[in-house]
Write a protein that holds these residues in place. Structure first.
Motif, short mmCIF file in Angstrom:
data_model
loop_
_atom_site.label_atom_id
_atom_site.label_comp_id
_atom_site.label_asym_id
_atom_site.label_seq_id
_atom_site.Cartn_x
_atom_site.Cartn_y
_atom_site.Cartn_z
N ARG A 192 23.01 -10.74 -14.95
CA ARG A 192 22.48 -9.43 -14.60
C ARG A 192 21.23 -9.65 -13.74
NH1 ARG A 192 22.71 -4.17 -16.04
NH2 ARG A 192 20.77 -2.97 -15.89
N VAL A 193 21.11 -8.87 -12.67
CA VAL A 193 20.05 -9.09 -11.70
C VAL A 193 19.20 -7.83 -11.59
CG1 VAL A 193 19.49 -9.61 -9.30
CG2 VAL A 193 21.47 -10.70 -10.40
N ASP A 194 17.87 -8.00 -11.67
CA ASP A 194 16.92 -6.95 -11.34
C ASP A 194 16.32 -7.30 -9.98
OD1 ASP A 194 17.28 -5.44 -13.61
OD2 ASP A 194 15.79 -6.57 -14.76
N PHE A 195 16.41 -6.38 -9.06
CA PHE A 195 15.94 -6.63 -7.71
C PHE A 195 14.45 -6.29 -7.61
CE2 PHE A 195 20.40 -5.52 -7.53
CZ PHE A 195 20.93 -6.56 -6.80
N GLN A 196 13.66 -7.23 -7.14
CA GLN A 196 12.22 -7.01 -6.96
C GLN A 196 11.91 -7.05 -5.47
OE1 GLN A 196 9.50 -8.85 -9.69
NE2 GLN A 196 8.03 -9.29 -8.05
N LEU A 197 11.47 -5.89 -4.96
CA LEU A 197 11.21 -5.75 -3.53
C LEU A 197 9.71 -5.60 -3.29
CD1 LEU A 197 14.02 -3.14 -2.72
CD2 LEU A 197 14.21 -5.64 -2.94
N THR A 198 9.33 -5.82 -2.06
CA THR A 198 7.93 -5.65 -1.66
C THR A 198 7.88 -5.00 -0.29
OG1 THR A 198 5.81 -6.78 -1.38
CG2 THR A 198 7.77 -7.91 -0.55
N TRP A 199 6.70 -4.52 0.10
CA TRP A 199 6.51 -3.93 1.41
C TRP A 199 5.13 -4.31 1.95
CZ3 TRP A 199 6.02 -1.15 -3.08
CH2 TRP A 199 4.83 -0.44 -3.27
N ASN A 200 5.04 -4.36 3.26
CA ASN A 200 3.78 -4.69 3.92
C ASN A 200 3.11 -3.49 4.58
OD1 ASN A 200 3.94 -7.48 3.31
ND2 ASN A 200 5.36 -7.80 5.03
N GLU A 201 3.91 -2.57 5.08
CA GLU A 201 3.38 -1.36 5.71
C GLU A 201 3.88 -0.14 4.95
OE1 GLU A 201 1.21 -1.02 8.04
OE2 GLU A 201 1.00 -3.17 8.48
N PRO A 202 2.98 0.78 4.62
CA PRO A 202 1.53 0.78 4.91
C PRO A 202 0.78 -0.18 3.98
CG PRO A 202 2.07 2.69 3.59
CD PRO A 202 3.38 2.03 3.90
N GLY A 203 -0.28 -0.79 4.50
CA GLY A 203 -1.06 -1.73 3.71
C GLY A 203 -2.15 -1.02 2.91
N CYS A 204 -1.92 -0.89 1.64
CA CYS A 204 -2.87 -0.19 0.77
C CYS A 204 -3.38 -1.09 -0.36
CB CYS A 204 -2.22 1.06 0.17
SG CYS A 204 -1.75 2.32 1.37
N ARG A 205 -3.18 -2.40 -0.24
CA ARG A 205 -3.56 -3.29 -1.34
C ARG A 205 -5.05 -3.23 -1.64
NH1 ARG A 205 0.54 -6.45 1.17
NH2 ARG A 205 2.19 -7.07 -0.30
N SER A 206 -5.87 -3.37 -0.60
CA SER A 206 -7.33 -3.38 -0.83
C SER A 206 -7.82 -2.04 -1.34
CB SER A 206 -8.05 -3.75 0.47
OG SER A 206 -7.75 -2.82 1.50
N CYS A 207 -7.23 -0.95 -0.84
CA CYS A 207 -7.62 0.39 -1.29
C CYS A 207 -7.30 0.57 -2.76
CB CYS A 207 -6.92 1.44 -0.44
SG CYS A 207 -7.31 3.15 -0.92
N GLU A 208 -6.08 0.19 -3.15
CA GLU A 208 -5.68 0.32 -4.55
C GLU A 208 -6.49 -0.62 -5.45
OE1 GLU A 208 -3.54 2.35 -5.90
OE2 GLU A 208 -2.69 3.30 -4.13
N ALA A 209 -6.77 -1.82 -4.96
CA ALA A 209 -7.53 -2.78 -5.77
C ALA A 209 -8.95 -2.29 -6.04
CB ALA A 209 -7.56 -4.13 -5.08
N ASN A 210 -9.51 -1.51 -5.12
CA ASN A 210 -10.86 -0.98 -5.29
C ASN A 210 -10.89 0.38 -5.97
OD1 ASN A 210 -12.09 -3.20 -4.03
ND2 ASN A 210 -11.70 -2.33 -2.00
N GLY A 211 -9.75 0.81 -6.51
CA GLY A 211 -9.70 2.08 -7.22
C GLY A 211 -9.59 3.30 -6.33
N GLY A 212 -9.23 3.11 -5.05
CA GLY A 212 -9.11 4.24 -4.14
C GLY A 212 -7.71 4.82 -4.13
N ILE A 213 -7.55 5.87 -3.33
CA ILE A 213 -6.26 6.53 -3.16
C ILE A 213 -5.87 6.43 -1.70
CG2 ILE A 213 -5.01 8.72 -3.28
CD1 ILE A 213 -6.77 9.51 -5.58
N CYS A 214 -4.68 5.88 -1.46
CA CYS A 214 -4.19 5.69 -0.10
C CYS A 214 -3.40 6.91 0.34
CB CYS A 214 -3.31 4.43 -0.06
SG CYS A 214 -3.17 3.70 1.58
N GLY A 215 -3.50 7.24 1.62
CA GLY A 215 -2.78 8.40 2.13
C GLY A 215 -3.03 8.57 3.61
N PHE A 216 -2.35 9.58 4.20
CA PHE A 216 -2.53 9.88 5.61
C PHE A 216 -3.89 10.52 5.85
CE2 PHE A 216 2.26 10.13 5.56
CZ PHE A 216 2.44 8.96 6.28
#
Length: 389
Positions: A192-216
Protein backbone atom coordinates in the motif's frame (compact mmCIF):
# COMPACT_ATOMS: atom_id res chain seq x y z
CA UNK A 1 -2.48 69.97 17.04
CA UNK A 2 0.77 68.50 15.74
CA UNK A 3 0.59 65.67 18.29
CA UNK A 4 -3.01 64.89 17.34
CA UNK A 5 -2.12 64.83 13.65
CA UNK A 6 0.79 62.49 14.35
CA UNK A 7 -1.52 60.17 16.30
CA UNK A 8 -4.02 59.87 13.43
CA UNK A 9 -1.16 59.34 10.98
CA UNK A 10 0.03 56.31 12.93
CA UNK A 11 -3.50 54.92 13.14
CA UNK A 12 -3.99 55.35 9.39
CA UNK A 13 -0.63 53.74 8.64
CA UNK A 14 -1.33 50.77 10.90
CA UNK A 15 -4.72 49.91 9.40
CA UNK A 16 -3.89 50.51 5.71
CA UNK A 17 -0.79 48.40 5.11
CA UNK A 18 -1.31 46.78 1.65
CA UNK A 19 0.18 43.37 2.50
CA UNK A 20 -2.66 41.11 1.38
CA UNK A 21 -5.88 41.64 -0.52
CA UNK A 22 -8.81 43.20 1.30
CA UNK A 23 -10.92 40.04 1.48
CA UNK A 24 -9.66 37.83 4.28
CA UNK A 25 -9.58 34.11 3.45
CA UNK A 26 -10.87 32.10 6.37
CA UNK A 27 -9.54 28.51 6.62
CA UNK A 28 -12.10 25.79 5.82
CA UNK A 29 -12.34 22.00 5.93
CA UNK A 30 -14.57 19.18 4.70
CA UNK A 31 -14.57 17.43 8.07
CA UNK A 32 -14.17 19.76 11.04
CA UNK A 33 -13.01 16.87 13.25
CA UNK A 34 -10.50 14.92 11.12
CA UNK A 35 -10.15 16.76 7.84
CA UNK A 36 -7.11 18.96 7.14
CA UNK A 37 -7.46 22.74 7.43
CA UNK A 38 -7.48 24.26 3.96
CA UNK A 39 -5.87 27.66 3.40
CA UNK A 40 -3.58 29.38 0.91
CA UNK A 41 -2.17 28.19 -1.46
CA UNK A 42 -4.98 25.60 -1.43
CA UNK A 43 -8.62 26.52 -1.90
CA UNK A 44 -11.72 24.49 -1.10
CA UNK A 45 -14.08 24.83 -4.06
CA UNK A 46 -17.54 26.01 -3.03
CA UNK A 47 -16.41 27.09 0.45
CA UNK A 48 -13.71 29.66 -0.25
CA UNK A 49 -13.45 32.50 -2.82
CA UNK A 50 -11.33 31.92 -5.90
CA UNK A 51 -8.66 34.43 -4.86
CA UNK A 52 -7.95 32.34 -1.74
CA UNK A 53 -6.14 29.66 -3.75
CA UNK A 54 -3.20 29.53 -6.12
CA UNK A 55 -3.82 28.06 -9.62
CA UNK A 56 -3.56 24.25 -9.57
CA UNK A 57 -4.19 24.03 -5.80
CA UNK A 58 -7.97 23.59 -5.87
CA UNK A 59 -9.56 20.91 -3.67
CA UNK A 60 -13.16 19.80 -3.12
CA UNK A 61 -15.23 17.67 -0.75
CA UNK A 62 -16.84 14.37 -1.76
CA UNK A 63 -20.07 12.90 -0.37
CA UNK A 64 -18.10 11.22 2.44
CA UNK A 65 -16.72 14.57 3.71
CA UNK A 66 -13.26 13.66 2.43
CA UNK A 67 -10.91 16.29 1.00
CA UNK A 68 -10.13 15.39 -2.61
CA UNK A 69 -7.23 16.42 -4.87
CA UNK A 70 -7.76 15.79 -8.59
CA UNK A 71 -4.62 15.23 -10.66
CA UNK A 72 -5.18 15.73 -14.40
CA UNK A 73 -3.53 12.43 -15.51
CA UNK A 74 -3.92 10.31 -12.38
CA UNK A 75 -7.44 10.88 -11.13
CA UNK A 76 -8.71 11.70 -7.63
CA UNK A 77 -6.90 11.15 -4.33
CA UNK A 78 -7.82 11.69 -0.69
CA UNK A 79 -5.84 14.40 1.09
CA UNK A 80 -4.70 13.09 4.47
CA UNK A 81 -2.40 15.87 5.66
CA UNK A 82 -0.90 19.21 4.55
CA UNK A 83 2.29 20.67 6.00
CA UNK A 84 2.29 24.36 5.01
CA UNK A 85 5.71 25.07 6.51
CA UNK A 86 7.51 22.25 4.65
CA UNK A 87 5.16 22.61 1.67
CA UNK A 88 4.25 18.92 1.48
CA UNK A 89 0.91 17.16 1.01
CA UNK A 90 0.12 13.50 1.79
CA UNK A 91 -2.50 11.77 -0.39
CA UNK A 92 -3.66 8.19 -0.78
CA UNK A 93 -5.79 6.07 -3.05
CA UNK A 94 -9.53 6.12 -2.26
CA UNK A 95 -10.00 2.79 -4.12
CA UNK A 96 -8.92 -0.70 -3.07
CA UNK A 97 -6.38 -1.31 -5.81
CA UNK A 98 -3.26 0.71 -5.14
CA UNK A 99 -1.13 -0.85 -7.90
CA UNK A 100 -3.59 0.23 -10.56
CA UNK A 101 -3.12 3.84 -9.42
CA UNK A 102 0.63 3.37 -9.27
CA UNK A 103 0.85 2.14 -12.85
CA UNK A 104 -1.12 5.16 -14.08
CA UNK A 105 0.33 7.73 -11.66
CA UNK A 106 1.70 10.94 -13.19
CA UNK A 107 2.39 14.45 -11.89
CA UNK A 108 2.50 16.05 -15.31
CA UNK A 109 0.51 19.29 -15.68
CA UNK A 110 0.50 19.75 -11.90
CA UNK A 111 2.50 22.12 -9.64
CA UNK A 112 3.62 19.16 -7.51
CA UNK A 113 6.68 16.98 -7.39
CA UNK A 114 7.72 13.90 -5.42
CA UNK A 115 9.33 14.32 -2.02
CA UNK A 116 10.81 10.82 -2.01
CA UNK A 117 10.85 8.69 -5.19
CA UNK A 118 10.84 4.90 -5.13
CA UNK A 119 11.05 2.72 -8.23
CA UNK A 120 8.84 -0.36 -8.42
CA UNK A 121 9.02 -3.11 -11.02
CA UNK A 122 5.77 -4.86 -12.04
CA UNK A 123 5.91 -8.51 -13.24
CA UNK A 124 3.46 -10.79 -15.00
CA UNK A 125 3.85 -14.32 -13.58
CA UNK A 126 2.06 -17.64 -13.89
CA UNK A 127 -1.06 -18.24 -11.82
CA UNK A 128 0.66 -20.59 -9.36
CA UNK A 129 2.15 -17.74 -7.35
CA UNK A 130 2.93 -19.95 -4.32
CA UNK A 131 6.21 -21.02 -5.98
CA UNK A 132 7.37 -17.40 -5.71
CA UNK A 133 7.10 -17.18 -1.92
CA UNK A 134 10.86 -17.40 -1.55
CA UNK A 135 11.27 -14.22 -3.62
CA UNK A 136 10.80 -10.68 -2.37
CA UNK A 137 7.64 -10.23 -4.44
CA UNK A 138 4.21 -8.79 -3.63
CA UNK A 139 1.13 -10.09 -5.47
CA UNK A 140 -1.65 -7.76 -6.58
CA UNK A 141 -4.81 -9.72 -7.14
CA UNK A 142 -6.78 -6.66 -8.22
CA UNK A 143 -4.59 -6.58 -11.36
CA UNK A 144 -4.39 -10.36 -11.82
CA UNK A 145 -6.47 -12.69 -14.00
CA UNK A 146 -7.35 -16.41 -14.06
CA UNK A 147 -4.11 -17.49 -15.72
CA UNK A 148 -1.61 -14.94 -14.40
CA UNK A 149 -0.68 -12.98 -11.28
CA UNK A 150 0.73 -9.46 -11.27
CA UNK A 151 3.56 -9.03 -8.80
CA UNK A 152 5.82 -6.16 -7.82
CA UNK A 153 9.32 -5.85 -6.50
CA UNK A 154 11.70 -3.10 -5.62
CA UNK A 155 13.67 -1.99 -8.68
CA UNK A 156 16.98 -2.09 -6.84
CA UNK A 157 16.75 -5.92 -6.88
CA UNK A 158 19.06 -7.64 -9.37
CA UNK A 159 17.74 -9.24 -12.52
CA UNK A 160 18.72 -12.71 -11.25
CA UNK A 161 15.98 -12.41 -8.58
CA UNK A 162 13.24 -12.34 -11.20
CA UNK A 163 11.68 -15.81 -11.47
CA UNK A 164 12.10 -17.47 -14.91
CA UNK A 165 8.33 -17.76 -15.45
CA UNK A 166 7.80 -14.00 -14.98
CA UNK A 167 8.19 -11.20 -17.42
CA UNK A 168 8.57 -7.50 -16.62
CA UNK A 169 5.61 -5.25 -17.32
CA UNK A 170 7.08 -1.83 -16.43
CA UNK A 171 9.28 0.15 -14.08
CA UNK A 172 7.42 2.93 -12.29
CA UNK A 173 8.79 5.81 -10.17
CA UNK A 174 6.38 6.52 -7.32
CA UNK A 175 6.57 9.61 -5.00
CA UNK A 176 5.99 7.87 -1.70
CA UNK A 177 6.84 8.46 1.92
CA UNK A 178 10.28 7.46 3.16
CA UNK A 179 9.13 3.87 3.58
CA UNK A 180 6.26 1.79 2.25
CA UNK A 181 4.40 -0.51 4.58
CA UNK A 182 2.94 -3.96 3.99
CA UNK A 183 -0.48 -4.96 5.36
CA UNK A 184 -2.33 -8.25 5.41
CA UNK A 185 -5.18 -8.34 2.94
CA UNK A 186 -7.14 -11.50 2.14
CA UNK A 187 -4.37 -13.70 3.64
CA UNK A 188 -1.88 -12.30 1.13
CA UNK A 189 0.82 -9.68 1.31
CA UNK A 190 -0.29 -6.45 -0.33
CA UNK A 191 1.73 -3.28 -0.86
CA UNK A 192 0.00 0.00 0.00
CA UNK A 193 1.41 3.37 -1.03
CA UNK A 194 0.81 6.84 0.41
CA UNK A 195 1.88 9.51 -2.04
CA UNK A 196 3.84 12.42 -0.56
CA UNK A 197 4.04 15.45 -2.84
CA UNK A 198 5.71 18.82 -2.54
CA UNK A 199 5.56 22.18 -4.29
CA UNK A 200 7.96 25.07 -4.82
CA UNK A 201 5.64 27.80 -6.10
CA UNK A 202 4.24 29.76 -4.42
CA UNK A 203 7.13 29.90 -1.94
CA UNK A 204 5.67 30.49 1.50
CA UNK A 205 8.10 28.50 3.65
CA UNK A 206 9.76 31.47 5.35
CA UNK A 207 6.42 33.22 5.86
CA UNK A 208 4.86 30.15 7.47
CA UNK A 209 7.97 29.46 9.54
CA UNK A 210 7.78 32.98 11.01
CA UNK A 211 4.11 32.61 11.93
CA UNK A 212 2.82 34.70 9.02
CA UNK A 213 -0.04 34.17 6.59
CA UNK A 214 0.74 33.77 2.91
CA UNK A 215 -1.59 35.11 0.24
CA UNK A 216 -2.06 37.34 -2.79
CA UNK A 217 -1.18 41.01 -2.40
CA UNK A 218 -4.20 41.93 -4.55
CA UNK A 219 -6.73 40.36 -6.88
CA UNK A 220 -5.13 41.47 -10.14
CA UNK A 221 -1.71 39.80 -10.15
CA UNK A 222 -0.33 36.51 -8.83
CA UNK A 223 2.14 38.27 -6.55
CA UNK A 224 2.34 36.62 -3.15
CA UNK A 225 2.89 38.48 0.09
CA UNK A 226 3.17 37.67 3.76
CA UNK A 227 1.14 39.15 6.58
CA UNK A 228 1.12 38.67 10.32
CA UNK A 229 -1.91 36.76 11.60
CA UNK A 230 -4.71 38.93 13.06
CA UNK A 231 -4.94 39.08 16.83
CA UNK A 232 -7.52 40.34 19.29
CA UNK A 233 -5.45 43.40 20.18
CA UNK A 234 -4.32 46.40 18.14
CA UNK A 235 -1.42 46.15 15.70
CA UNK A 236 1.97 47.10 17.01
CA UNK A 237 2.13 50.29 14.93
CA UNK A 238 -1.30 51.33 16.24
CA UNK A 239 -0.07 50.76 19.78
CA UNK A 240 2.96 52.93 19.02
CA UNK A 241 0.66 55.61 17.65
CA UNK A 242 -1.49 55.56 20.78
CA UNK A 243 1.57 55.66 23.01
CA UNK A 244 2.98 58.65 21.13
CA UNK A 245 -0.36 60.42 20.75
CA UNK A 246 -1.23 60.06 24.42
CA UNK A 247 2.25 59.94 25.95
CA UNK A 248 3.55 63.25 24.57
CA UNK A 249 0.59 65.37 25.85
CA UNK A 250 0.75 63.50 29.14
CA UNK A 251 4.47 64.21 29.43
CA UNK A 252 3.87 67.89 28.69
CA UNK A 253 1.17 68.01 31.37
CA UNK A 254 3.56 66.45 33.87
CA UNK A 255 6.23 69.01 33.00
CA UNK A 256 3.76 71.90 33.44
CA UNK A 257 2.54 70.51 36.77
CA UNK A 258 6.11 70.02 37.95
CA UNK A 259 7.01 73.61 37.02
CA UNK A 260 3.92 74.91 38.78
CA UNK A 261 4.66 72.89 41.91
CA UNK A 262 8.30 74.04 41.87
CA UNK A 263 7.17 77.65 41.59
CA UNK A 264 4.79 77.27 44.52
CA UNK A 265 7.48 75.65 46.66
CA UNK A 266 9.91 78.40 45.76
CA UNK A 267 7.38 81.12 46.63
CA UNK A 268 6.61 79.48 49.96
CA UNK A 269 10.33 79.25 50.69
CA UNK A 270 10.81 82.97 50.04
CA UNK A 271 7.79 83.76 52.17
CA UNK A 272 9.09 81.73 55.08
CA UNK A 273 12.49 83.40 54.69
CA UNK A 274 10.91 86.86 54.87
CA UNK A 275 8.89 85.91 57.93
CA UNK A 276 11.98 84.57 59.67
CA UNK A 277 13.72 87.95 59.13
CA UNK A 278 11.01 89.92 60.99
CA UNK A 279 11.80 91.03 64.56
CA UNK A 280 10.55 88.72 67.20
CA UNK A 281 7.86 90.24 69.41
CA UNK A 282 7.54 88.70 72.81
CA UNK A 283 4.18 89.10 74.46
CA UNK A 284 4.36 88.57 78.14
CA UNK A 285 1.26 87.44 79.84
CA UNK A 286 0.63 88.43 83.37
CA UNK A 287 -0.57 85.64 85.52
CA UNK A 288 -4.26 85.67 86.16
CA UNK A 289 -5.00 85.91 89.82
CA UNK A 290 -8.03 83.97 90.71
CA UNK A 291 -9.44 84.86 94.09
CA UNK A 292 -11.15 82.25 96.13
CA UNK A 293 -14.70 82.73 97.41
CA UNK A 294 -15.34 85.12 100.36
CA UNK A 295 -16.65 84.09 103.71
CA UNK A 296 -20.11 84.97 104.99
CA UNK A 297 -19.17 87.84 107.35
CA UNK A 298 -17.20 89.60 104.60
CA UNK A 299 -20.08 89.28 102.18
CA UNK A 300 -22.56 90.51 104.81
CA UNK A 301 -20.37 93.59 105.40
CA UNK A 302 -20.94 94.80 101.88
CA UNK A 303 -23.58 97.55 101.71
CA UNK A 304 -27.22 96.73 100.88
CA UNK A 305 -29.68 98.99 99.19
CA UNK A 306 -33.47 98.65 99.04
CA UNK A 307 -34.49 100.03 95.69
CA UNK A 308 -37.20 102.66 95.67
CA UNK A 309 -39.90 103.34 93.14
CA UNK A 310 -37.60 105.44 91.05
CA UNK A 311 -35.05 102.61 90.78
CA UNK A 312 -32.30 105.21 90.73
CA UNK A 313 -28.71 104.13 91.40
CA UNK A 314 -25.50 106.15 91.54
CA UNK A 315 -24.60 104.83 88.06
CA UNK A 316 -27.35 105.27 85.53
CA UNK A 317 -26.04 102.29 83.57
CA UNK A 318 -26.66 99.96 86.53
CA UNK A 319 -30.21 98.98 85.66
CA UNK A 320 -29.66 95.27 85.12
CA UNK A 321 -28.12 92.59 87.29
CA UNK A 322 -25.05 91.30 85.46
CA UNK A 323 -25.44 87.88 87.04
CA UNK A 324 -29.07 86.96 86.33
CA UNK A 325 -29.45 89.55 83.57
CA UNK A 326 -32.82 90.74 84.99
CA UNK A 327 -33.84 94.38 85.33
CA UNK A 328 -34.08 95.82 88.83
CA UNK A 329 -37.58 96.23 90.22
CA UNK A 330 -38.78 98.47 93.08
CA UNK A 331 -38.48 97.05 96.57
CA UNK A 332 -35.69 94.64 95.50
CA UNK A 333 -32.65 94.43 97.73
CA UNK A 334 -29.37 95.16 96.03
CA UNK A 335 -25.83 94.74 97.25
CA UNK A 336 -22.82 96.63 95.97
CA UNK A 337 -19.14 95.88 96.04
CA UNK A 338 -17.49 98.82 97.83
CA UNK A 339 -14.21 98.80 95.88
CA UNK A 340 -15.84 99.26 92.46
CA UNK A 341 -19.37 100.33 93.44
CA UNK A 342 -21.06 97.80 91.11
CA UNK A 343 -24.61 96.75 92.11
CA UNK A 344 -26.23 93.32 91.89
CA UNK A 345 -29.20 91.51 93.34
CA UNK A 346 -28.26 90.71 96.91
CA UNK A 347 -29.05 87.00 96.47
CA UNK A 348 -27.15 86.83 93.18
CA UNK A 349 -23.97 88.51 94.39
CA UNK A 350 -23.99 86.61 97.68
CA UNK A 351 -23.93 83.27 95.84
CA UNK A 352 -21.35 84.58 93.42
CA UNK A 353 -18.95 85.82 96.12
CA UNK A 354 -19.14 82.51 97.95
CA UNK A 355 -17.52 80.89 94.89
CA UNK A 356 -15.54 83.78 93.39
CA UNK A 357 -13.78 86.53 95.25
CA UNK A 358 -13.92 88.97 92.34
CA UNK A 359 -16.49 91.37 90.94
CA UNK A 360 -18.48 89.76 88.10
CA UNK A 361 -18.17 92.97 86.04
CA UNK A 362 -14.63 94.28 86.48
CA UNK A 363 -13.04 91.13 87.92
CA UNK A 364 -11.38 93.14 90.67
CA UNK A 365 -10.84 91.43 93.93
CA UNK A 366 -12.54 93.35 96.74
CA UNK A 367 -9.76 92.47 99.11
CA UNK A 368 -6.92 93.51 96.79
CA UNK A 369 -8.50 96.48 95.08
CA UNK A 370 -7.67 99.94 96.30
CA UNK A 371 -10.66 102.17 96.37
CA UNK A 372 -12.70 104.42 98.56
CA UNK A 373 -15.08 102.32 100.61
CA UNK A 374 -18.62 103.41 100.67
CA UNK A 375 -20.70 103.51 103.79
CA UNK A 376 -23.28 100.83 103.82
CA UNK A 377 -25.68 102.51 106.10
CA UNK A 378 -25.46 105.95 104.53
CA UNK A 379 -25.95 104.56 100.99
CA UNK A 380 -28.85 102.49 102.04
CA UNK A 381 -30.40 105.29 103.95
CA UNK A 382 -29.93 107.87 101.24
CA UNK A 383 -31.40 105.83 98.45
CA UNK A 384 -34.36 104.75 100.55
CA UNK A 385 -35.05 108.17 101.96
CA UNK A 386 -34.90 109.79 98.57
CA UNK A 387 -37.46 107.38 97.27
CA UNK A 388 -39.75 108.14 100.22
CA UNK A 389 -39.53 111.84 99.57
Amino acid sequence: METLALFFFFLFFSFTQPVLCADVCTPASCDSVQGPRIRFPFRLIGRQPEHCGYPGFHLFCNNQSQTILRLPLSGEFVVDYIDYTRQTILIDNPDDCDPKRILNFSLSRTPFGGTYTRKITFLNCSSDWTEYMSYDLFPFFCLSGENYVVMAMASYSSAQQIPPSCRMISNVSVPTQAQNYVSQYQSSRQIRVDFQLTWNEPGCRSCEANGGICGFKDNTVLEVGCSKPPNHGLPRSAKYGIIIGVGIPGLLCLIVLACFAFGRIRALSHRRLNISELPTITISQQPVVRAAGLDGPTIASYPKTVLGESRRLPKSSDSTCSICLSDYEPKETLRSIPECNHYFHANCIDEWLKLNGTCPVCRNSPESSIGTPCSSMSSSYSLSSSDHH
